[in-house]
Design a protein around this motif. Structure first.
Motif, mmCIF file in Angstrom:
data_model
loop_
_atom_site.group_PDB
_atom_site.id
_atom_site.type_symbol
_atom_site.label_atom_id
_atom_site.label_comp_id
_atom_site.label_asym_id
_atom_site.label_seq_id
_atom_site.Cartn_x
_atom_site.Cartn_y
_atom_site.Cartn_z
ATOM 1 N N LEU A 118 -23.104 65.698 49.642
ATOM 2 C CA LEU A 118 -22.896 65.744 50.970
ATOM 3 C C LEU A 118 -23.043 65.163 51.498
ATOM 4 N N VAL A 119 -23.754 64.162 52.167
ATOM 5 C CA VAL A 119 -24.280 63.181 52.617
ATOM 6 C C VAL A 119 -23.322 61.411 52.274
ATOM 7 N N ASP A 120 -22.529 60.825 53.015
ATOM 8 C CA ASP A 120 -21.975 59.290 52.903
ATOM 9 C C ASP A 120 -22.324 58.166 53.490
ATOM 10 N N ASP A 121 -21.889 57.390 53.469
ATOM 11 C CA ASP A 121 -22.076 56.148 54.112
ATOM 12 C C ASP A 121 -23.660 55.348 53.768
ATOM 13 N N ASP A 122 -24.988 54.892 54.778
ATOM 14 C CA ASP A 122 -25.797 55.440 55.376
ATOM 15 C C ASP A 122 -26.851 55.941 54.613
ATOM 16 N N ASP A 123 -26.679 57.726 54.841
ATOM 17 C CA ASP A 123 -27.635 58.556 54.080
ATOM 18 C C ASP A 123 -27.006 58.254 52.694
ATOM 19 N N HIS A 124 -25.831 57.908 52.044
ATOM 20 C CA HIS A 124 -25.869 58.217 50.404
ATOM 21 C C HIS A 124 -26.506 57.274 50.013
ATOM 22 N N VAL A 125 -26.667 56.587 50.743
ATOM 23 C CA VAL A 125 -27.227 54.775 50.152
ATOM 24 C C VAL A 125 -28.476 54.916 49.948
ATOM 25 N N ARG A 126 -28.882 55.160 50.740
ATOM 26 C CA ARG A 126 -30.383 55.529 51.465
ATOM 27 C C ARG A 126 -30.592 56.525 50.222
ATOM 28 N N MET A 127 -30.422 57.941 49.987
ATOM 29 C CA MET A 127 -30.703 58.730 48.962
ATOM 30 C C MET A 127 -30.765 58.672 47.839
ATOM 31 N N ARG A 128 -29.557 58.070 47.573
ATOM 32 C CA ARG A 128 -28.856 58.282 45.762
ATOM 33 C C ARG A 128 -30.289 56.333 45.628
ATOM 34 N N ARG A 129 -30.867 55.588 46.437
ATOM 35 C CA ARG A 129 -31.486 54.290 45.920
ATOM 36 C C ARG A 129 -32.897 55.533 46.001
ATOM 37 N N GLY A 186 -17.407 58.477 38.913
ATOM 38 C CA GLY A 186 -17.370 56.536 39.041
ATOM 39 C C GLY A 186 -17.307 56.717 40.024
ATOM 40 N N GLY A 187 -17.958 55.303 40.588
ATOM 41 C CA GLY A 187 -18.022 54.401 41.763
ATOM 42 C C GLY A 187 -19.062 54.504 42.247
ATOM 43 N N THR A 188 -19.734 54.225 43.064
ATOM 44 C CA THR A 188 -20.364 54.322 43.840
ATOM 45 C C THR A 188 -21.246 56.362 44.326
ATOM 46 N N ARG A 189 -19.729 57.036 43.937
ATOM 47 C CA ARG A 189 -20.453 58.374 43.874
ATOM 48 C C ARG A 189 -20.756 59.052 41.984
ATOM 49 N N ARG A 190 -20.385 58.692 41.181
ATOM 50 C CA ARG A 190 -21.261 58.523 40.066
ATOM 51 C C ARG A 190 -22.384 60.027 39.871
#
Length: 449
Positions: A106-117, A386-390
């Motif tokens: 449900l998150v996008d942008d910087d929040d998504h990058v941080r949580m995925r990391r 696919g992509g960064t949301r795989r």
């Protein structure tokens, strides 16, 4: 937090913009929504045959504009569009009351990058190898209890097993009393359907059953999860524990609410999907003696590559998730069309994986497609997006399938009750065997010998 992008729909779509969109159905929005929700496996192919590889549909709410793409090169365009322009989280907002606002989905942008990391260490190769024996033991315990020589609905058993994997391997709950309390509560949460999800749009419904019953079960699950998180935070052995929750705590900085939302996301995203994929795999094996024999040989010999290929082919032939969505935050060119801000773009996984051009003999279960020197072309097998949301749990799902197939195929022969294939029927966001994959299992003659 960035405000959500307004949907392109009935209120914001002018005639000039409408004429520039790809062609599509003129059926009323409500009719298209019902066809999409209940019959997408036949609705989408009909639209592609009539309008081509790129077409437009309109769905509730707000008669929103959805552009469906089905060619691999167009899907690659969507997946390679910068995530700041193609928002996936905004396409999943209906899940927020269940998964929570901090869910990776449900998150996008910087929040998504941080949580995925912060999630990645729990799903890398080293971590997956650590989970394999736990999953294998749960799988062996389950298949040992299968009814022998009589019909049973294997999809139900797979749902029970994948739920147990979530509880013990992901949540890290092993206390028998706590597991007994959790199982029925979690079963109510994972069985959430479209009717219950209406409560997200109409909060007044939450005062009445079945919404009130679901909300209470969700609250009870949350109480247990928050207690597990609190216990794990003060556990001096957390770094040595081999479950997903402990690895998340050891590798990242999380609030309790963020952890809760990730655990519930893993529960809802990883339970029904893996169970359904496995049910379809056994559905095919029960009707194909040669493939069953090949799978049994692979299980006996420890040929993980073949067992994984069986899981991949099941996901190709019977895509559990038929499509994914992105909402454009600015005007973008995709598939030769200049699509305006607010458009929902929908890569159709089921259409590309069911295309004879990419998969000869497309309706036949052939795991060999994923072995050898000529694997499927890039962008034609995309069950995990696919992509960064795989899907971050893709490796976990394939590992789980491999271990469960191994446990069952080393022990049993399986055959179908009826020779005709079971039809697919919708169950929430997935398409499941209409009869639950009803099979008969009998011990292999050489088992234990």
């Amino acid at each position: 937090m960035t405000p959500p992008t307004p949907l392109l729909g009935a209120r914001t779509l002018d005639r000039e913009t409408a004429r520039a969109l790809p062609p599509g159905s003129r059926l009323p929005t409500f009719v298209q929504t019902v066809l999409f929700a209940r019959h997408r496996k036949t609705f989408f192919p009909r639209l592609r045959a009539q309008y081509g590889d790129v077409f437009t549909i309109r769905l509730v709410p707000s008669s929103r504009v959805v552009v469906v793409v089905s060619r691999p090169e167009h899907i690659r365009e969507v997946f390679s569009t910068p995530p700041s322009i193609a928002h996936a989280g905004e396409g999943n907002t209906a899940l927020e009351p269940i998964m929570g606002s901090h869910s990776l989905l449900l998150v996008d942008d910087d929040d998504h990058v941080r949580m995925r990391r912060q999630l990645m260490p729990a799903f890398n190769g080293h971590a997956l190898r650590g989970y394999s024996e736990m999953i294998a033991q749960l799988a062996r315990d389950e298949v040992e209890a299968w009814p022998v020589g009589e019909p049973f609905r294997l999809h139900d058993r797979m749902r029970d097993l994948t739920l147990e994997v979530i509880l013990q391997v992901v949540f890290g709950v092993t206390d028998s009393d706590r597991l007994e309390r959790l199982r029925p509560l979690v079963e109510k949460v994972v069985s959430v359907g479209p009717v219950i999800m209406l409560g997200a749009f109409y909060p007044t419904l939450l005062r009445f059953p079945p919404w009130r019953t679901f909300l209470r079960a969700q609250q009870q699950v949350d109480e247990i999860l928050y207690d597990e998180i609190a216990r794990r935070r003060v556990d001096p052995t957390v770094a040595e524990r081999n479950d997903v929750l402990s690895k998340l705590l050891a590798a990242g900085t999380w609030s309790d609410v963020e952890l809760r939302d990730q655990l519930v996301t893993l529960l809802l995203a990883g339970h029904e999907t893996t169970a359904t994929s496995l049910a379809w795999a056994f559905h095919e094996l029960a009707r194909m003696p040669e493939q069953l024999q090949a799978g049994q040989q692979a299980a006996d010999e420890g040929d993980d590559a073949y067992l994984e290929a069986m899981g991949k082919e099941s996901l190709r032939l019977h895509p559990v998730v038929y499509q994914v969505g992105r909402r454009l935050t600015e005007a973008t060119e995709i598939a030769g069309y200049r699509l305006p801000r607010g458009t929902t773009v929908m890569p159709a996984i089921g259409l590309v994986q069911g295309d004879e051009q990419h998969f000869p003999d497309v309706h036949t279960f052939r795991p060999e497609r994923f072995l050898g020197d000529n694997p499927p072309a890039p962008g034609t097998w995309i069950p995990f997006g696919g992509g960064t949301r795989r899907c971050i749990g893709a490796g976990f799902s394939l590992l789980e399938s491999t271990e469960i197939l191994r446990a069952a195929l080393t022990r049993y022969d399986v055959r179908a009750v009826a020779p005709a294939p079971e039809k697919a029927k919708p169950r929430n966001v997935t398409l499941v065997p209409s009869e639950g994959c009803t099979i008969i299992a009998t011990p292999r003659p050489n088992f234990g010998g």
